[in-house]
Design a protein around this motif. Structure first.
Motif, mmCIF file in Angstrom:
data_model
loop_
_atom_site.group_PDB
_atom_site.id
_atom_site.type_symbol
_atom_site.label_atom_id
_atom_site.label_comp_id
_atom_site.label_asym_id
_atom_site.label_seq_id
_atom_site.Cartn_x
_atom_site.Cartn_y
_atom_site.Cartn_z
ATOM 1 N N ILE A 8 0.835 -1.199 0.000
ATOM 2 C CA ILE A 8 0.000 0.000 0.000
ATOM 3 C C ILE A 8 0.870 1.250 0.000
ATOM 4 C CG2 ILE A 8 -1.731 1.329 1.316
ATOM 5 C CD1 ILE A 8 -2.581 -1.420 -0.163
ATOM 6 N N ASN A 9 1.935 1.251 0.804
ATOM 7 C CA ASN A 9 2.818 2.409 0.865
ATOM 8 C C ASN A 9 3.491 2.692 -0.473
ATOM 9 O OD1 ASN A 9 2.194 2.938 3.514
ATOM 10 N ND2 ASN A 9 3.924 1.787 4.335
ATOM 11 N N THR A 10 3.716 1.668 -1.280
ATOM 12 C CA THR A 10 4.322 1.898 -2.588
ATOM 13 C C THR A 10 3.301 2.435 -3.586
ATOM 14 O OG1 THR A 10 3.949 -0.364 -3.339
ATOM 15 C CG2 THR A 10 6.069 0.095 -2.279
ATOM 16 N N LYS A 11 2.024 2.248 -3.299
ATOM 17 C CA LYS A 11 0.971 2.672 -4.219
ATOM 18 C C LYS A 11 0.347 4.025 -3.852
ATOM 19 C CE LYS A 11 -0.520 -1.903 -5.806
ATOM 20 N NZ LYS A 11 0.700 -2.576 -5.561
ATOM 21 N N ASN A 18 -3.548 7.651 -4.951
ATOM 22 C CA ASN A 18 -2.774 6.749 -5.808
ATOM 23 C C ASN A 18 -1.592 7.492 -6.428
ATOM 24 O OD1 ASN A 18 -4.995 8.048 -7.334
ATOM 25 N ND2 ASN A 18 -4.204 6.931 -9.089
ATOM 26 N N LYS A 19 -0.391 6.915 -6.274
ATOM 27 C CA LYS A 19 0.776 7.586 -6.837
ATOM 28 C C LYS A 19 1.165 7.041 -8.197
ATOM 29 C CE LYS A 19 4.544 5.783 -4.031
ATOM 30 N NZ LYS A 19 5.471 6.038 -2.974
ATOM 31 N N ALA A 36 -5.946 10.566 -8.432
ATOM 32 C CA ALA A 36 -7.393 10.668 -8.649
ATOM 33 C C ALA A 36 -8.234 9.953 -7.594
ATOM 34 C CB ALA A 36 -7.750 10.123 -10.031
ATOM 35 N N ALA A 37 -7.615 9.047 -6.823
ATOM 36 C CA ALA A 37 -8.381 8.224 -5.883
ATOM 37 C C ALA A 37 -7.674 8.144 -4.532
ATOM 38 C CB ALA A 37 -8.560 6.830 -6.457
ATOM 39 N N THR A 38 -8.451 7.853 -3.489
ATOM 40 C CA THR A 38 -7.939 7.731 -2.127
ATOM 41 C C THR A 38 -8.044 6.288 -1.674
ATOM 42 O OG1 THR A 38 -8.777 9.954 -1.672
ATOM 43 C CG2 THR A 38 -8.178 8.627 0.240
ATOM 44 N N PHE A 39 -6.986 5.778 -1.042
ATOM 45 C CA PHE A 39 -6.990 4.404 -0.537
ATOM 46 C C PHE A 39 -7.929 4.273 0.662
ATOM 47 C CE2 PHE A 39 -5.335 1.181 2.393
ATOM 48 C CZ PHE A 39 -5.481 0.070 1.586
ATOM 49 N N VAL A 40 -8.789 3.256 0.638
ATOM 50 C CA VAL A 40 -9.677 2.957 1.770
ATOM 51 C C VAL A 40 -9.690 1.453 2.014
ATOM 52 C CG1 VAL A 40 -11.215 4.960 1.505
ATOM 53 C CG2 VAL A 40 -11.757 2.843 0.310
ATOM 54 N N ILE A 41 -9.939 1.091 3.264
ATOM 55 C CA ILE A 41 -10.108 -0.318 3.618
ATOM 56 C C ILE A 41 -11.561 -0.510 4.005
ATOM 57 C CG2 ILE A 41 -9.542 -2.132 5.276
ATOM 58 C CD1 ILE A 41 -6.714 -1.025 5.378
ATOM 59 N N SER A 115 -6.723 -5.100 -6.151
ATOM 60 C CA SER A 115 -6.313 -6.409 -6.666
ATOM 61 C C SER A 115 -6.839 -6.689 -8.076
ATOM 62 C CB SER A 115 -6.786 -7.515 -5.714
ATOM 63 O OG SER A 115 -8.191 -7.503 -5.613
ATOM 64 N N ARG A 116 -7.752 -5.862 -8.558
ATOM 65 C CA ARG A 116 -8.360 -6.102 -9.875
ATOM 66 C C ARG A 116 -7.827 -5.171 -10.974
ATOM 67 N NH1 ARG A 116 -13.950 -8.683 -9.354
ATOM 68 N NH2 ARG A 116 -13.535 -10.215 -7.739
ATOM 69 N N VAL A 117 -6.851 -4.331 -10.637
ATOM 70 C CA VAL A 117 -6.265 -3.405 -11.603
ATOM 71 C C VAL A 117 -4.740 -3.466 -11.495
ATOM 72 C CG1 VAL A 117 -8.237 -1.820 -11.722
ATOM 73 C CG2 VAL A 117 -6.481 -1.474 -9.969
ATOM 74 N N LYS A 118 -4.051 -2.867 -12.484
ATOM 75 C CA LYS A 118 -2.585 -2.791 -12.376
ATOM 76 C C LYS A 118 -2.176 -1.320 -12.218
ATOM 77 C CE LYS A 118 -1.670 -3.040 -17.326
ATOM 78 N NZ LYS A 118 -1.254 -3.912 -18.410
ATOM 79 N N HIS A 119 -1.045 -1.127 -11.575
ATOM 80 C CA HIS A 119 -0.546 0.211 -11.257
ATOM 81 C C HIS A 119 0.799 0.398 -11.935
ATOM 82 C CE1 HIS A 119 -3.248 -1.080 -8.042
ATOM 83 N NE2 HIS A 119 -3.582 0.201 -7.946
ATOM 84 N N GLU A 120 0.933 1.477 -12.726
ATOM 85 C CA GLU A 120 2.205 1.738 -13.414
ATOM 86 C C GLU A 120 2.547 3.211 -13.361
ATOM 87 O OE1 GLU A 120 1.901 0.271 -17.402
ATOM 88 O OE2 GLU A 120 1.689 -1.801 -16.748
#
Length: 120
Positions: A8-11, A18-19, A36-41, A115-120
């Motif tokens: 999560i910290n890397t993302k 999202n970075k 564009a988005a904020t991390f939530v649990i 988990s359903r998308v990729k981050h680049e």
């Protein structure tokens, strides 16, 4: 710190946004720009990913890590399903694979499963 927290910290940046750019895992379609988005649990059961016309997604997976998108117009590309209860499932606008998340009709907020998308 757990491996999950490292991931999560890397993302996310210091504001929890999202970075990295968020893309479909199946095609090159861009879903969200950086920041564009904020991390939530939160816990939510999404049907397993399938392509349009492959039958109903009656088996579900409980996912807890999501990108929160406050406004539907924030998306670069996103497909929206028919209404199911009080939600609409979200899929890739180009290859139509999904769901990658859901849109809550009551709050007008959208959630994309990390988990359903990729981050680049």
């Amino acid at each position: 710190m757990s491996t999950n927290e490292d991931s999560i910290n890397t993302k996310t940046n210091t504001d929890g946004k999202n970075k990295e750019t968020v893309f479909c895992t199946f095609c090159p379609s861009k879903i969200l720009n950086v920041g564009a988005a904020t991390f939530v649990i939160m816990e939510f059961a999404l049907p397993y990913i399938h392509s349009k016309g492959e039958g109903e997604g009656n088996q579900q997976e409980t996912i807890t890590e999501y990108w929160l998108i406050e406004d539907m117009y924030t998306f670069e590309n996103i497909g929206v399903s028919h209404t199911v209860g009080n939600i609409k499932y979200l899929a890739c606008a180009d290859c139509e694979r999904g769901p990658v998340g859901w849109h809550d009709l009551a709050t007008k907020k959208s959630y994309i499963a990390l988990s359903r998308v990729k981050h680049e």
